[in-house]
Design a protein around this motif. Structure first.
Motif, PDB file in Angstrom:
ATOM      1  N   GLN A 156       0.823  -1.199   0.000  1.00 49.66           N
ATOM      2  CA  GLN A 156       0.000   0.000   0.000  1.00 49.66           C
ATOM      3  C   GLN A 156       0.869   1.267   0.000  1.00 49.66           C
ATOM      4  N   LEU A 157       1.969   1.248   0.716  1.00 50.88           N
ATOM      5  CA  LEU A 157       2.872   2.394   0.727  1.00 50.88           C
ATOM      6  C   LEU A 157       3.583   2.566  -0.613  1.00 50.88           C
ATOM      7  N   LEU A 158       3.833   1.464  -1.301  1.00 54.75           N
ATOM      8  CA  LEU A 158       4.574   1.515  -2.568  1.00 54.75           C
ATOM      9  C   LEU A 158       3.680   1.822  -3.761  1.00 54.75           C
ATOM     10  N   ASP A 159       2.369   1.867  -3.547  1.00 58.00           N
ATOM     11  CA  ASP A 159       1.426   2.101  -4.648  1.00 58.00           C
ATOM     12  C   ASP A 159       1.738   3.354  -5.468  1.00 58.00           C
ATOM     13  N   PRO A 160       2.052   4.512  -4.852  1.00 54.76           N
ATOM     14  CA  PRO A 160       2.331   5.701  -5.671  1.00 54.76           C
ATOM     15  C   PRO A 160       3.498   5.514  -6.634  1.00 54.76           C
ATOM     16  N   ILE A 161       4.479   4.717  -6.247  1.00 52.90           N
ATOM     17  CA  ILE A 161       5.615   4.469  -7.142  1.00 52.90           C
ATOM     18  C   ILE A 161       5.160   3.690  -8.363  1.00 52.90           C
ATOM     19  N   ILE A 162       4.339   2.673  -8.141  1.00 49.40           N
ATOM     20  CA  ILE A 162       3.866   1.857  -9.269  1.00 49.40           C
ATOM     21  C   ILE A 162       2.940   2.685 -10.155  1.00 49.40           C
ATOM     22  N   ASP A 163       2.099   3.529  -9.570  1.00 47.98           N
ATOM     23  CA  ASP A 163       1.241   4.411 -10.374  1.00 47.98           C
ATOM     24  C   ASP A 163       2.086   5.354 -11.225  1.00 47.98           C
ATOM     25  N   HIS A 164       3.170   5.844 -10.657  1.00 48.47           N
ATOM     26  CA  HIS A 164       4.056   6.741 -11.413  1.00 48.47           C
ATOM     27  C   HIS A 164       4.731   5.984 -12.557  1.00 48.47           C
ATOM     28  N   MET A 165       5.084   4.734 -12.321  1.00 44.08           N
ATOM     29  CA  MET A 165       5.661   3.911 -13.385  1.00 44.08           C
ATOM     30  C   MET A 165       4.668   3.748 -14.538  1.00 44.08           C
ATOM     31  N   ILE A 166       3.409   3.512 -14.202  1.00 42.87           N
ATOM     32  CA  ILE A 166       2.389   3.341 -15.243  1.00 42.87           C
ATOM     33  C   ILE A 166       2.240   4.628 -16.048  1.00 42.87           C
ATOM     34  N   ASN A 167       2.236   5.771 -15.373  1.00 40.69           N
ATOM     35  CA  ASN A 167       2.117   7.052 -16.084  1.00 40.69           C
ATOM     36  C   ASN A 167       3.306   7.283 -17.023  1.00 40.69           C
ATOM     37  N   MET A 168       4.484   6.893 -16.578  1.00 38.67           N
ATOM     38  CA  MET A 168       5.662   7.028 -17.439  1.00 38.67           C
ATOM     39  C   MET A 168       5.563   6.081 -18.634  1.00 38.67           C
ATOM     40  N   LEU A 169       5.029   4.891 -18.381  1.00 36.24           N
ATOM     41  CA  LEU A 169       4.892   3.900 -19.448  1.00 36.24           C
ATOM     42  C   LEU A 169       3.934   4.387 -20.531  1.00 36.24           C
ATOM     43  N   LYS A 170       2.933   5.159 -20.150  1.00 36.82           N
ATOM     44  CA  LYS A 170       1.934   5.636 -21.113  1.00 36.82           C
ATOM     45  C   LYS A 170       2.536   6.570 -22.158  1.00 36.82           C
ATOM     46  N   ARG A 171       3.666   7.165 -21.855  1.00 33.32           N
ATOM     47  CA  ARG A 171       4.293   8.085 -22.810  1.00 33.32           C
ATOM     48  C   ARG A 171       5.208   7.372 -23.808  1.00 33.32           C
TER      49      ARG A 171
END
Length: 531
Positions: free
Chosen positions: A241-256
């Protein structure tokens, strides 16, 4: 005379009728024979297909799943023999010692001297002689050199207890009105047992090293530590749960990213209220630019879904920039290239390894010159790819146009000609049509130096999932499967960037607990981590 002529004419007519009947019977018999021959051919083809299927199932069950042999797998049957060989060598050495000064044949020593990593701790053990006095009575001898040897040692994983002490200070001059004490640090589990390092170790052991929580609990119990399986799972959930923002940020970077690979694998999930295990899927999306010298760090992100339909693939790629997507031949990806179904259609590139594998497997069961020739031609393409790996996109494109394109241009008519010689119902013809149907996607890499020839990158990233699946049996719920996917994303990205996932997770959890700023989240990405 007239009566005789009539009789002869009747006899001739009867003979002609019998001849016509015989001819019709012969034609009917030939037709039945042809039908029988066709049926026999179909039966033989069906039998051969079943034999190939059985042979393939045996290989899938007991053999390597890749057409490329692994050296470790080749050596696996000999491990017990090598153990026995070690026992024999030890016994021989004992005999040599007992024989004393008898000459023995020299043995080839197996050493790793000079190959032990420099970062490992060195513990010197100096062995002095009983006396350094000269036996002739000359006095103390002088050291003129030494022999050094290195051996690899291990300290088994051990527990320790970190005791946090916060002294309290009080001013006696103020009648106790003034006092001070350092604030308590933020812990992952309030008033709980684990440190971030312990939780990171447990998470990586399960999702990276395929060791379920119940097996970890058994290992810990050997050292007198009683940690319940559910407790380990709860700690990992808190960390995820604490690491969720990191994974969300990875997904946003992947979208580009405009050049991606995608694949999927099954994952068993316990269906609530039924007691049965449902077959769900984990989808993997990979960005890896190392093959053409790109600057974006590699990453892989997993997503859980209940379905393998093309709609899931479309939903997962919503919000992506679009570009070229490399996949296997699964038809569920076809809709991603359809403007009517996808807002930003993708250019689909197909994997040569999947196509080549069909001919390799067919040739394992049924020796075929077509399969041998096909595999040889694809191997020529891979030899070219090996030489240009890591070079810039324009160089890769130019070399492919010069060397790879002529091979592929000759391959197309050769396959079409072979297709004419084969029965349309044969498996080999089906394998050829598989590639011809996807020809544009298979040859797309010739004009784009940023593309690979295959999806080996995402397949390698997805490989730990089946190993974890085999050992963990199933995920307990949809939330558990989603957590599995997200933690696997973090650990998989660490591996792609050659980062120790256990050290990364422990350090990152500590930074988050110490109130690391959300605006500086780029500093928490796996590729930014330095031990």
């Amino acid at each position: 005379m007239g009566s005789s002529g009539t009789t002869s004419a009747a006899r001739v007519a009867e003979l002609e009728r019998q001849l016509a009947t015989s001819e019709a019977a012969r034609i009917a018999a030939e037709a039945r024979l042809a039908a029988s021959e066709a049926a026999r051919a179909r039966s033989e083809e069906a039998l051969a297909r079943l034999e190939r299927m059985i042979a393939q199932l045996r290989r899938d069950k007991f053999g390597s799943r890749s057409e490329k042999a692994s050296p470790d797998q080749q050596h696996l049957p000999f491990e017990d023999v090598e153990v026995a060989e070690g026992m024999l060598e030890a016994a021989s050495e004992e005999v040599d010692k007992a024989l004393g000064d008898r000459k023995t044949s020299p043995r080839k020593e197996k050493r790793n001297k000079g190959h032990l990593p420099a970062h490992l701790e060195r513990v010197a053990q100096v062995i002095e002689p009983d006396s350094t006095l000269c036996p002739c009575g000359c006095g103390e001898m002088v050291k003129v050199g030494e022999d050094r040897s290195e051996r690899l040692d291990v300290i088994p994983a051990r527990f320790r207890v970190l005791v946090t002490v916060r002294p309290k200070y009080l001013c006696r001059s103020c009648d106790g009105a003034s006092h001070v004490q350092a604030p308590a640090p933020e812990w992952l589990v309030p008033r709980g047992l684990p440190t971030e390092a312990l939780v990171a170790h447990s998470m990586v052991s399960k999702f990276g090293d395929y060791l379920p929580f119940y097996r970890q609990a058994d290992i810990y119990r050997r050292q007198g530590i009683d940690l319940d399986r559910s407790m380990l799972a709860n700690w990992s959930g808190r960390a995820a749960q604490l690491l969720d923002p990191i994974i969300d940020h990875m997904i946003n970077m992947l979208k580009r990213s405009d050049h991606l690979q995608m694949d999927e694998t099954t994952v068993p999930v316990l269906a609530p209220g039924t007691g049965k295990v449902r077959k769900d899927y984990l989808w993997a999306i990979l960005r890896d630019q190392r093959g053409w010298g790109g600057t974006d760090p590699p990453m892989v992100v997993f997503h859980h879904s209940r379905s393998r339909s093309g709609k899931v693939a479309r939903d997962l790629l919503k919000g992506f920039a679009g570009g070229t997507l490399m996949v296997d031949g699964y038809t569920g990806y076809d809709s991603l290239a359809d403007p009517k179904q996808t807002a930003r259609p993708w250019d689909i590139a197909y994997c040569w390894t999947h196509w080549r594998r069909r001919f390799v497997k067919f040739g394992q069961d049924t020796p075929s010159p077509i399969c041998e020739e096909m595999v040889a031609r694809v191997s020529q393409l891979y030899a070219i790819e090996k030489e240009i790996r890591g070079k810039d996109p324009e160089t890769r494109r130019a070399v492919r146009q010069k060397l790879s394109k002529p091979i592929i241009d000759a391959l197309l008519p050769w396959l079409e000609a072979r297709l004419q010689d084969l029965s349309s119902a044969s498996d080999l013809a089906r394998h050829i049509r598989y590639g011809l149907k996807r020809w544009d996607g298979l040859t797309r890499f010739l004009s784009d130096g940023r593309l690979e020839m295959d999806t080996n990158g995402v397949e390698n990233a997805i490989r730990p999932i089946p190993l974890t699946r085999k050992n963990a049996l199933f995920a307990g719920s949809d939330d558990g499967a989603e957590t599995w996917a997200r933690i696997a994303s973090l650990i998989g990205t660490c591996r792609l960037n050659r980062v120790n996932p256990e050290a990364y997770v422990a350090a990152t959890l500590r930074k988050i607990l110490d109130q690391h700023m959300q605006s500086d989240i780029d500093e928490l990405m796996p590729w930014s981590f330095a031990e």
